[in-house]
Design an enzyme around this catalytic site. Structure first.
Site, PDB file in Angstrom:
ATOM      1  CD  GLU A 128     -29.921 -22.704  12.388  1.00 27.04           C
ATOM      2  OE1 GLU A 128     -29.443 -22.298  13.436  1.00 27.04           O
ATOM      3  OE2 GLU A 128     -30.892 -22.164  11.818  1.00 27.04           O
TER       4      GLU A 128
ATOM      5  CD  GLN B 149     -26.210 -20.463  11.927  1.00 26.61           C
ATOM      6  OE1 GLN B 149     -25.280 -19.683  11.739  1.00 26.61           O
ATOM      7  NE2 GLN B 149     -27.324 -20.124  12.536  1.00 26.61           N
TER       8      GLN B 149
ATOM      9  CG  ASP C 191     -25.509 -38.563   6.476  1.00 24.75           C
ATOM     10  OD1 ASP C 191     -26.564 -39.232   6.340  1.00 24.75           O
ATOM     11  OD2 ASP C 191     -25.486 -37.446   7.019  1.00 24.75           O
TER      12      ASP C 191
END
Ligand code: ADE
Length: 349
Positions: free
Chosen positions: A33, A38, A167
């Site tokens: 999550e 989620q 990322d």
């Protein structure tokens, strides 16, 4: 299915249905999550044209009213990436109607960061799976180098497709049943082809992970046609009064030019790859453990880098240092890194 049928090694072609019938999904358990929403383990019927079959998948769902609209953008990036053995494959999506969902291949062993920490007995890292999910995997230095090689190979492919991940971190690498690393989480990624085509400003997908309080706007600017990079500005986001809705940046993985000038390129991903090598060498320590986010933000542009453990093998420590060069053009390419890790693995035998 053959792994190497495409023109790029490890690439496979795949057709992704973007209006998959969500009634064909059965949600089984929550895998993780975050700010975005989620990730669920689920069963999917009749996926990717395979009528009469059921497949275990991972489904990423979007938090309604999260103030962003990231899954559609993430879907486009993942469709462009198609299928490669070191990248998590998008198998289907429900993005024509809300709530949006992405249906991805299920990577049984979960997040690399959790595995690294479990291997030294540290449980419950960021976004970790329940500790009981997998037995602890013994991680020899050779195996860690193998992980680094897999990640470099996946990033080489991503860079060839003109995608900047933005990322890259051990928390965004998954392991499949064979212990092969697969890069995931393209919620922050940008497509340099689209930026070039727009010749100016473009929307940057929202940030999917929350590490610090820094905020940024969602506009990227392209400089000339000189180089493949995009910028995004940090700003004071006063219209966001709710901490949960606030996008944040992965400061501890960011290159100096991204921290200072908000410039993103393949080279900023290479810098982050160097930090991933450090995470491998330290079995999942959070980078710059003694510094605050603000100290990292100030320190990295003036030369501060993670301290390399003395136990770290020379091949890895040399590569880390090269990836952390202040000058982006002096950093190695993912192809260079993949080749040198491949040589290190051969010498080990
Ligand atoms: N957690 C997040 N994404 C996942 C995936 N694709 N497979 C398994 N666990 C995950």
């Amino acid at each position: 299915q053959s792994e190497d049928s495409g023109s790029i090694e490890g690439e496979e072609s795949i057709i992704v249905e973007t209006d998959f019938n969500r009634n064909n999904l059965r949600f089984k358990s929550l895998l993780g999550e975050g700010n975005f929403g989620q990730v669920w383990k689920a069963e999917a019927d009749n996926l990717a044209g395979y009528i009469g079959t059921t497949r275990i998948v991972a489904v990423k769902t979007e938090r309604v009213n999260n103030g962003q609209g990231g899954l559609k953008a993430e879907c486009e990036i993942m469709r462009k990436l198609g299928s490669h053995s070191n990248v998590v494959t998008l198998l289907g999506a429900c993005v024509e109607q809300e709530p949006h969902m992405l249906i991805m291949e299920y990577a049984m062993r979960g997040r690399l960061l959790s595995l690294l920490r479990a291997a030294r007995g540290v449980l419950n890292g960021i976004n970790s799976h329940p500790p009981s999910r997998q037995p602890v995997m013994p991680l020899s230095p050779r195996r860690l180098t193998g992980f680094a090689h897999d990640i470099a190979r996946g990033m080489e492919y991503i860079a060839e497709k003109k995608i900047v991940h933005r990322d890259l971190a051990a928390r965004n690498v998954l392991l499949d049943h064979n212990g092969i690393c697969k890069i995931c989480d393209f919620g922050m990624s940008i497509d340099l082809d689209k930026i070039k085509a727009s010749q100016g400003y473009m929307k940057i997908p929202r940030v999917s992970t929350c590490h610090t309080k820094f905020k940024f706007d969602m506009t990227a600017r392209v400089f000339g046609g000189l180089k493949n990079y995009a910028t995004s500005k940090v700003r004071n986001n006063n219209n966001c009064d709710n901490n949960k809705n606030r996008p944040a940046l992965p400061i501890r993985w960011m290159a100096p030019e991204a921290l200072q000038y908000h410039i993103y390129s393949v080279e900023t991903d290479v810098f982050a790859f160097g930090i991933v090598l450090w995470e491998l060498a330290t079995l999942g320590i959070t980078p710059y453990p003694t510094l605050s986010g603000r100290e990292v933000l100030r320190g990295v542009p003036s030369g501060v880098r993670p301290e390399i453990p003395s136990s770290c093998r020379q091949e890895l420590s040399e590569t880390m240092k090269e990836c952390w060069n202040k000058e982006p053009s002096q950093r190695p390419s993912f192809t260079d890194v993949r080749k040198s890790l491949s040589r290190a693995l051969v010498q080990w035998q």
